[in-house]
Design a protein around this motif. Structure first.
Motif, PDB file in Angstrom:
ATOM      1  N   GLY A  27      43.931 -78.774  23.251  1.00 13.92           N
ATOM      2  CA  GLY A  27      44.008 -79.975  22.429  1.00 13.92           C
ATOM      3  C   GLY A  27      44.985 -81.028  22.932  1.00 13.92           C
ATOM      4  N   ILE A  28      45.438 -80.908  24.173  1.00 13.33           N
ATOM      5  CA  ILE A  28      46.337 -81.914  24.744  1.00 13.33           C
ATOM      6  C   ILE A  28      45.489 -83.099  25.199  1.00 13.33           C
ATOM      7  CG2 ILE A  28      47.988 -82.426  26.589  1.00 13.33           C
ATOM      8  CD1 ILE A  28      49.052 -80.438  24.503  1.00 13.33           C
ATOM      9  N   PRO A  29      45.754 -84.296  24.694  1.00 14.41           N
ATOM     10  CA  PRO A  29      44.947 -85.463  25.084  1.00 14.41           C
ATOM     11  C   PRO A  29      45.242 -85.897  26.521  1.00 14.41           C
ATOM     12  CG  PRO A  29      46.688 -86.118  23.562  1.00 14.41           C
ATOM     13  CD  PRO A  29      46.768 -84.627  23.696  1.00 14.41           C
ATOM     14  N   LEU A  30      44.330 -85.563  27.417  1.00 21.75           N
ATOM     15  CA  LEU A  30      44.549 -85.845  28.838  1.00 21.75           C
ATOM     16  C   LEU A  30      44.609 -87.334  29.136  1.00 21.75           C
ATOM     17  CD1 LEU A  30      42.385 -83.057  30.463  1.00 21.75           C
ATOM     18  CD2 LEU A  30      44.861 -83.121  30.128  1.00 21.75           C
ATOM     19  N   GLU A  31      43.986 -88.161  28.292  1.00 26.75           N
ATOM     20  CA  GLU A  31      44.074 -89.606  28.530  1.00 26.75           C
ATOM     21  C   GLU A  31      45.519 -90.090  28.397  1.00 26.75           C
ATOM     22  OE1 GLU A  31      43.215 -88.987  24.192  1.00 26.75           O
ATOM     23  OE2 GLU A  31      42.368 -88.208  26.038  1.00 26.75           O
ATOM     24  N   ARG A  32      46.366 -89.310  27.726  1.00 29.72           N
ATOM     25  CA  ARG A  32      47.783 -89.657  27.590  1.00 29.72           C
ATOM     26  C   ARG A  32      48.644 -88.897  28.589  1.00 29.72           C
ATOM     27  NH1 ARG A  32      49.830 -91.625  22.857  1.00 29.72           N
ATOM     28  NH2 ARG A  32      51.568 -92.054  24.238  1.00 29.72           N
ATOM     29  N   ALA A  33      48.235 -87.670  28.955  1.00 28.71           N
ATOM     30  CA  ALA A  33      49.083 -86.799  29.759  1.00 28.71           C
ATOM     31  C   ALA A  33      48.809 -86.849  31.262  1.00 28.71           C
ATOM     32  CB  ALA A  33      48.945 -85.361  29.278  1.00 28.71           C
ATOM     33  N   ALA A  34      47.602 -87.239  31.670  1.00 27.82           N
ATOM     34  CA  ALA A  34      47.242 -87.208  33.089  1.00 27.82           C
ATOM     35  C   ALA A  34      47.791 -88.417  33.837  1.00 27.82           C
ATOM     36  CB  ALA A  34      45.726 -87.151  33.237  1.00 27.82           C
ATOM     37  N   ARG A  35      48.176 -88.176  35.065  1.00 26.78           N
ATOM     38  CA  ARG A  35      48.698 -89.230  35.929  1.00 26.78           C
ATOM     39  C   ARG A  35      48.128 -89.044  37.344  1.00 26.78           C
ATOM     40  NH1 ARG A  35      50.765 -90.106  31.652  1.00 26.78           N
ATOM     41  NH2 ARG A  35      52.887 -90.466  31.062  1.00 26.78           N
ATOM     42  N   PRO A  36      47.896 -90.130  38.072  1.00 21.33           N
ATOM     43  CA  PRO A  36      47.592 -89.961  39.496  1.00 21.33           C
ATOM     44  C   PRO A  36      48.855 -89.497  40.214  1.00 21.33           C
ATOM     45  CG  PRO A  36      47.566 -92.287  38.872  1.00 21.33           C
ATOM     46  CD  PRO A  36      47.871 -91.511  37.646  1.00 21.33           C
ATOM     47  N   TYR A  37      48.691 -88.703  41.243  1.00 17.30           N
ATOM     48  CA  TYR A  37      49.832 -88.176  41.987  1.00 17.30           C
ATOM     49  C   TYR A  37      49.578 -88.361  43.473  1.00 17.30           C
ATOM     50  CZ  TYR A  37      53.287 -84.926  43.826  1.00 17.30           C
ATOM     51  OH  TYR A  37      54.336 -84.367  44.515  1.00 17.30           O
ATOM     52  N   LEU A  38      50.464 -89.052  44.139  1.00 12.92           N
ATOM     53  CA  LEU A  38      50.352 -89.256  45.586  1.00 12.92           C
ATOM     54  C   LEU A  38      51.068 -88.109  46.279  1.00 12.92           C
ATOM     55  CD1 LEU A  38      49.286 -90.989  47.866  1.00 12.92           C
ATOM     56  CD2 LEU A  38      51.423 -92.288  47.764  1.00 12.92           C
ATOM     57  N   HIS A  39      50.289 -87.205  46.831  1.00  7.87           N
ATOM     58  CA  HIS A  39      50.809 -86.028  47.512  1.00  7.87           C
ATOM     59  C   HIS A  39      51.558 -86.469  48.766  1.00  7.87           C
ATOM     60  CE1 HIS A  39      50.708 -82.068  49.462  1.00  7.87           C
ATOM     61  NE2 HIS A  39      50.606 -81.612  48.227  1.00  7.87           N
ATOM     62  N   PRO A  40      52.595 -85.727  49.183  1.00  3.18           N
ATOM     63  CA  PRO A  40      53.336 -86.110  50.394  1.00  3.18           C
ATOM     64  C   PRO A  40      52.471 -86.290  51.644  1.00  3.18           C
ATOM     65  CG  PRO A  40      54.559 -84.461  49.184  1.00  3.18           C
ATOM     66  CD  PRO A  40      53.219 -84.608  48.494  1.00  3.18           C
ATOM     67  N   ASP A  41      51.316 -85.611  51.705  1.00  2.00           N
ATOM     68  CA  ASP A  41      50.442 -85.782  52.870  1.00  2.00           C
ATOM     69  C   ASP A  41      49.532 -87.007  52.753  1.00  2.00           C
ATOM     70  OD1 ASP A  41      48.350 -85.124  51.160  1.00  2.00           O
ATOM     71  OD2 ASP A  41      47.880 -83.233  52.150  1.00  2.00           O
ATOM     72  N   GLY A  42      49.685 -87.774  51.661  1.00  2.00           N
ATOM     73  CA  GLY A  42      48.908 -88.988  51.475  1.00  2.00           C
ATOM     74  C   GLY A  42      47.686 -88.839  50.595  1.00  2.00           C
ATOM     75  N   ALA A  43      47.339 -87.596  50.240  1.00  2.00           N
ATOM     76  CA  ALA A  43      46.174 -87.368  49.371  1.00  2.00           C
ATOM     77  C   ALA A  43      46.510 -87.771  47.934  1.00  2.00           C
ATOM     78  CB  ALA A  43      45.775 -85.893  49.417  1.00  2.00           C
ATOM     79  N   LEU A  44      45.542 -88.332  47.252  1.00  2.40           N
ATOM     80  CA  LEU A  44      45.709 -88.681  45.855  1.00  2.40           C
ATOM     81  C   LEU A  44      45.134 -87.547  45.009  1.00  2.40           C
ATOM     82  CD1 LEU A  44      46.718 -90.846  43.925  1.00  2.40           C
ATOM     83  CD2 LEU A  44      44.430 -91.837  43.954  1.00  2.40           C
ATOM     84  N   THR A  45      45.992 -86.912  44.224  1.00  2.00           N
ATOM     85  CA  THR A  45      45.574 -85.810  43.364  1.00  2.00           C
ATOM     86  C   THR A  45      45.955 -86.163  41.921  1.00  2.00           C
ATOM     87  OG1 THR A  45      47.653 -84.603  43.694  1.00  2.00           O
ATOM     88  CG2 THR A  45      45.862 -84.127  45.235  1.00  2.00           C
ATOM     89  N   ARG A  46      46.079 -85.148  41.072  1.00  2.00           N
ATOM     90  CA  ARG A  46      46.424 -85.405  39.677  1.00  2.00           C
ATOM     91  C   ARG A  46      47.685 -84.640  39.282  1.00  2.00           C
ATOM     92  NH1 ARG A  46      40.995 -84.048  36.541  1.00  2.00           N
ATOM     93  NH2 ARG A  46      41.233 -82.175  37.759  1.00  2.00           N
ATOM     94  N   ALA A  47      48.433 -85.253  38.400  1.00  2.00           N
ATOM     95  CA  ALA A  47      49.620 -84.624  37.826  1.00  2.00           C
ATOM     96  C   ALA A  47      49.496 -84.702  36.314  1.00  2.00           C
ATOM     97  CB  ALA A  47      50.880 -85.344  38.298  1.00  2.00           C
TER      98      ALA A  47
END
Length: 106
Positions: A27-47
């Motif tokens: 029940g955690i609202p991901l629209e509030r909790a999710a963030r883009p994350y720029l990995h040190p290798d340059g890949a864009l993932t999620r946090a």
């Protein structure tokens, strides 16, 4: 009232899809909790920012936002003030928390 302690925040807490699925089921609202994350290798993932998501869930369940205190500190990038397995691996110390209900508040 609710108090959310320092923890892994969206600036550093990179997670995989299985974690997002588990949070959605909880029940955690991901629209509030999710963030883009720029990995040190340059890949864009999620946090994920768990404190923000938990606060949003508490508000959705009727808790007045003015009664929620969210610590802003991230235990991963917050330095040596906090233990972090993500930052230090097995060498990390441990933290513990306690929750108590005041019988007078019932």
């Amino acid at each position: 009232s609710a108090a959310l302690a320092p923890g892994a925040r969206g600036c550093c807490y990179e997670v995989g899809g299985e974690v997002f699925e588990a949070l959605a089921r909880a029940g955690i609202p991901l629209e509030r909790a999710a963030r883009p994350y720029l990995h040190p290798d340059g890949a864009l993932t999620r946090a994920v920012d768990l404190a923000t998501g938990i606060a949003a869930r508490l508000i959705a369940r009727g808790l007045d936002p003015r009664r929620i205190d969210v610590a802003a500190e991230c235990t991963i990038c917050g330095g040596e003030r906090f233990h972090s397995h993500r930052r230090s691996g097995e060498a990390a110390g441990r933290m513990a928390g306690a929750i108590a209900l005041d019988a007078r508040a019932r």
